[in-house]
Design an enzyme around this catalytic site. Structure first.
Site, PDB file in Angstrom:
ATOM      1  N   GLY A  32     -40.358  34.830 -38.178  1.00 53.65           N
ATOM      2  CA  GLY A  32     -40.081  33.323 -37.751  1.00 53.65           C
ATOM      3  C   GLY A  32     -41.454  32.552 -37.632  1.00 53.65           C
ATOM      4  O   GLY A  32     -41.354  31.326 -37.705  1.00 53.65           O
ATOM      5  N   ASP A  59     -42.250  32.165 -32.548  1.00 54.97           N
ATOM      6  CA  ASP A  59     -41.319  30.971 -32.981  1.00 54.97           C
ATOM      7  C   ASP A  59     -40.663  30.491 -31.770  1.00 54.97           C
ATOM      8  O   ASP A  59     -40.596  29.154 -31.315  1.00 54.97           O
ATOM      9  CB  ASP A  59     -40.666  30.774 -34.185  1.00 54.97           C
ATOM     10  CG  ASP A  59     -39.534  32.028 -34.359  1.00 54.97           C
ATOM     11  OD1 ASP A  59     -39.540  32.798 -33.351  1.00 54.97           O
ATOM     12  OD2 ASP A  59     -38.790  31.987 -35.371  1.00 54.97           O
ATOM     13  N   ASP A  82     -36.304  33.030 -26.313  1.00 53.47           N
ATOM     14  CA  ASP A  82     -34.840  32.673 -26.119  1.00 53.47           C
ATOM     15  C   ASP A  82     -34.275  33.382 -25.072  1.00 53.47           C
ATOM     16  O   ASP A  82     -34.610  33.199 -23.822  1.00 53.47           O
ATOM     17  CB  ASP A  82     -34.089  32.958 -27.581  1.00 53.47           C
ATOM     18  CG  ASP A  82     -32.718  32.598 -27.573  1.00 53.47           C
ATOM     19  OD1 ASP A  82     -32.208  31.950 -26.342  1.00 53.47           O
ATOM     20  OD2 ASP A  82     -31.896  32.924 -28.425  1.00 53.47           O
ATOM     21  N   PHE A  85     -27.977  25.905 -31.502  1.00 53.01           N
ATOM     22  CA  PHE A  85     -28.128  26.810 -32.713  1.00 53.01           C
ATOM     23  C   PHE A  85     -29.416  26.093 -33.474  1.00 53.01           C
ATOM     24  O   PHE A  85     -28.850  25.369 -34.215  1.00 53.01           O
ATOM     25  CB  PHE A  85     -27.214  27.357 -33.494  1.00 53.01           C
ATOM     26  CG  PHE A  85     -27.615  28.662 -34.281  1.00 53.01           C
ATOM     27  CD1 PHE A  85     -28.696  28.318 -35.202  1.00 53.01           C
ATOM     28  CD2 PHE A  85     -27.062  29.709 -33.841  1.00 53.01           C
ATOM     29  CE1 PHE A  85     -28.998  29.708 -35.806  1.00 53.01           C
ATOM     30  CE2 PHE A  85     -27.320  30.906 -34.720  1.00 53.01           C
ATOM     31  CZ  PHE A  85     -28.378  30.848 -35.889  1.00 53.01           C
ATOM     32  N   VAL A  86     -30.774  26.326 -33.467  1.00 48.59           N
ATOM     33  CA  VAL A  86     -31.870  25.683 -34.164  1.00 48.59           C
ATOM     34  C   VAL A  86     -32.171  26.369 -35.310  1.00 48.59           C
ATOM     35  O   VAL A  86     -32.260  27.531 -35.320  1.00 48.59           O
ATOM     36  CB  VAL A  86     -32.892  25.218 -33.392  1.00 48.59           C
ATOM     37  CG1 VAL A  86     -32.544  24.123 -32.249  1.00 48.59           C
ATOM     38  CG2 VAL A  86     -33.713  26.073 -32.478  1.00 48.59           C
TER      39      VAL A  86
HETATM   40  C1  PRP Z   1     -36.026  35.461 -33.293  1.00 46.24           C
HETATM   41  C2  PRP Z   1     -37.403  34.864 -33.107  1.00 46.24           C
HETATM   42  C3  PRP Z   1     -37.920  35.550 -31.804  1.00 46.24           C
HETATM   43  C4  PRP Z   1     -36.492  36.098 -31.066  1.00 46.24           C
HETATM   44  C5  PRP Z   1     -36.472  35.186 -29.857  1.00 46.24           C
HETATM   45  O1  PRP Z   1     -36.144  36.743 -34.081  1.00 46.24           O
HETATM   46  O2  PRP Z   1     -38.111  34.787 -33.915  1.00 46.24           O
HETATM   47  O3  PRP Z   1     -38.635  36.590 -31.983  1.00 46.24           O
HETATM   48  O4  PRP Z   1     -35.405  35.940 -31.996  1.00 46.24           O
HETATM   49  O5  PRP Z   1     -35.044  35.710 -29.201  1.00 46.24           O
HETATM   50  P1  PRP Z   1     -35.137  36.579 -27.847  1.00 46.24           P
HETATM   51  O6  PRP Z   1     -36.013  35.774 -26.779  1.00 46.24           O
HETATM   52  O7  PRP Z   1     -33.711  36.658 -27.551  1.00 46.24           O
HETATM   53  O8  PRP Z   1     -35.508  37.954 -27.933  1.00 46.24           O
HETATM   54  P2  PRP Z   1     -35.253  37.296 -35.086  1.00 46.24           P
HETATM   55  O9  PRP Z   1     -34.792  38.610 -34.536  1.00 46.24           O
HETATM   56  O10 PRP Z   1     -34.166  36.407 -35.540  1.00 46.24           O
HETATM   57  O11 PRP Z   1     -36.082  37.779 -36.062  1.00 46.24           O
HETATM   58  P3  PRP Z   1     -37.062  36.500 -37.206  1.00 46.24           P
HETATM   59  O12 PRP Z   1     -38.104  36.098 -36.486  1.00 46.24           O
HETATM   60  O13 PRP Z   1     -37.351  37.565 -38.577  1.00 46.24           O
HETATM   61  O14 PRP Z   1     -36.230  35.462 -37.530  1.00 46.24           O
END
Ligand code: PRP
Length: 183
Positions: free
Chosen positions: A47, A102, A105, A154-155
């Site tokens: 991300g 990125d 959450d 959801f962004v």
């Molecule tokens: C997303 C984002 C963060 C994480 C945040 O990663 O990039 O690393 O979720 O969420 P959290 O605080 O609830 O743990 P994802 O697993 O979707 O992988 P990506 O970076 O490849 O999109």
């Protein structure tokens, strides 16, 4: 917003111009805080692809760059089990680490990654995220540099995906619920 995206993206939450301004000011702040330090930037895949590129081009100080691959399992919207897809290669012992992600959450990702980094004995670890959703935090994680606080929507875009799509949008947009509902 380009017509191409109107059926999938409800609205632009953060425009390309606002992102650019904020990333430049974050870079200034970080450059000040890490001046003269042996800086290693550790960026989380996938991300951070756009954020990292823009951030480091405005960071005028010597640094090393490495990546950790981490992903919540599956393509749904809930944070499930985490899998590591790439391990850190650089030695961070005694160095200053800036961990870049990125979005902060639930905080599960950051918590797991910090558990991995701390035993490697860096001098200090600071965390930088482009977006923070305070509403959904379940793990005790916090960031030192935050680009934008955002509501619990959801962004996608500017690196953030839904089922690996939309990462190439130059802005942060709100995904229409009909796109992710039923997944
Ligand atoms: C997303 C984002 C963060 C994480 C945040 O990663 O990039 O690393 O979720 O969420 P959290 O605080 O609830 O743990 P994802 O697993 O979707 O992988 P990506 O970076 O490849 O999109």
């Amino acid at each position: 917003m380009p017509n191409r995206w109107r059926r999938e993206i409800a609205n632009v939450l953060i425009s390309e111009e606002r992102i650019a301004r904020r990333v430049r000011s974050l870079a200034k702040e970080i450059a000040r805080d890490f001046a003269g330090r042996d800086l290693v930037i550790v960026s989380l895949l996938n991300g951070t692809v756009m954020f990292l590129g823009d951030l480091i081009r405005h960071l005028s100080l010597p640094l090393r760059l490495d990546f950790i691959g981490v992903s919540s399992y599956g393509s749904d919207t809930k944070s499930g089990a985490l899998i590591f897809t790439k391990e850190l290669r650089l030695d961070v012992r005694g160095r200053d680490v800036l961990l870049v992600d990125d979005i902060l959450d639930t905080g599960k990702t950051l918590t797991k990654v910090l558990e991995k980094l701390r035993p490697l004995r860096p001098r200090r670890i600071k965390v930088c995220v482009l977006l923070e959703k305070k509403a959904r935090r379940t793990a005790p994680a916090r960031a030192d540099y935050v680009g934008f606080q955002i509501p619990d929507k959801f962004v996608v875009g500017y690196g953030l995906d839904f089922a690996e799509r939309y990462r190439n949008l130059p802005f942060i947009g709100v995904l229409r619920p009909e796109i992710y509902e039923g997944t």
